[in-house]
Motif scaffolding. Structure first.
Motif, short mmCIF file in Angstrom:
data_model
loop_
_atom_site.label_atom_id
_atom_site.label_comp_id
_atom_site.label_asym_id
_atom_site.label_seq_id
_atom_site.Cartn_x
_atom_site.Cartn_y
_atom_site.Cartn_z
N UNK A 74 0.81 -1.22 0.00
CA UNK A 74 0.00 0.00 0.00
C UNK A 74 0.84 1.27 0.00
N UNK A 75 2.02 1.22 0.58
CA UNK A 75 2.84 2.42 0.69
C UNK A 75 3.82 2.61 -0.47
N UNK A 76 3.75 1.78 -1.48
CA UNK A 76 4.62 1.95 -2.65
C UNK A 76 4.13 3.16 -3.44
N UNK A 77 4.94 4.22 -3.53
CA UNK A 77 4.49 5.43 -4.21
C UNK A 77 4.48 5.26 -5.73
N UNK A 78 3.67 6.10 -6.37
CA UNK A 78 3.58 6.12 -7.82
C UNK A 78 4.22 7.41 -8.32
N UNK A 79 5.03 7.29 -9.38
CA UNK A 79 5.59 8.45 -10.06
C UNK A 79 4.90 8.52 -11.41
N UNK B 137 4.50 12.63 -7.69
CA UNK B 137 5.42 11.73 -7.00
C UNK B 137 4.78 11.42 -5.65
N UNK B 138 4.27 10.21 -5.52
CA UNK B 138 3.51 9.89 -4.32
C UNK B 138 2.24 10.70 -4.29
N UNK B 139 1.98 11.39 -3.19
CA UNK B 139 0.77 12.21 -3.09
C UNK B 139 1.00 13.66 -3.51
N UNK C 43 15.24 21.07 -0.84
CA UNK C 43 14.63 20.27 -1.91
C UNK C 43 13.56 19.35 -1.35
N UNK C 44 12.54 19.08 -2.17
CA UNK C 44 11.52 18.11 -1.82
C UNK C 44 12.00 16.76 -2.36
N UNK C 45 11.95 15.73 -1.52
CA UNK C 45 12.50 14.44 -1.93
C UNK C 45 11.51 13.30 -1.74
N UNK C 46 11.64 12.32 -2.60
CA UNK C 46 10.93 11.05 -2.46
C UNK C 46 11.95 9.98 -2.84
#
Length: 143
Positions: A54-59, A68-70, A101-104
């Motif tokens: 469930x926590x696997x983010x989508x790009x 990127x994620x939410x 910077x914003x990071x994922x």
């Protein structure tokens, strides 16, 4: 229209490693009750696997935004885009990383893409996002 989409799934080895939850749960709960130990071990393993899934983010790159994620970034504020792999990606995640910077990041994904944010109201200079195919993301954002 979606130009690029990727889900940052954990590698199979990580799913296998979660099996270590089973003996840990048994160690704690078997002295209380065998049934409780088995039920908690099964429940914990299923819970960890569901969380990994469930926590696997989508790009995703669409014709209107980069997600990127939410988080999402409108395409009209996207500036320069660069992709990095190997040692260059490690350097971008480490010594060259701007603290604003914003990071994922996902440690099991080797590539990153650096997306400049051209918005005067946003103090974030760029996004740095883990991706498996940096060149494809760069091409999608430049199209």
């Amino acid at each position: 229209m979606t130009l690029y989409r990727e889900r940052l799934w954990a590698p199979p080895a990580l799913y296998l490693a979660t099996a270590l939850v089973i003996p840990a749960s048994l160690l704690v709960f078997l002295p209380i009750s065998v049934l409780a130990g088995v039920l908690v071990a099964i429940g914990m393993e299923i819970g960890v696997l569901v969380l990994l899934w469930a926590l696997a983010p989508t790009v995703e790159v669409t014709d209107t935004e980069f997600r990127a994620g939410r988080a999402h970034l409108p395409r009209d504020v996207v500036g320069e885009v660069e992709g990095f792999e190997g040692a260059a990606a490690t350097s971008q995640r480490g010594p060259e990383l701007d603290a604003r910077a914003w990071t994922l990041f996902r440690g099991y994904v080797r590539g990153v893409v650096k997306v400049e944010v051209r918005d005067e109201a946003d103090p974030t200079p760029y996004w740095l996002v883990s991706v498996r195919r940096p060149d494809a993301v760069v091409a999608a954002l430049r199209s």
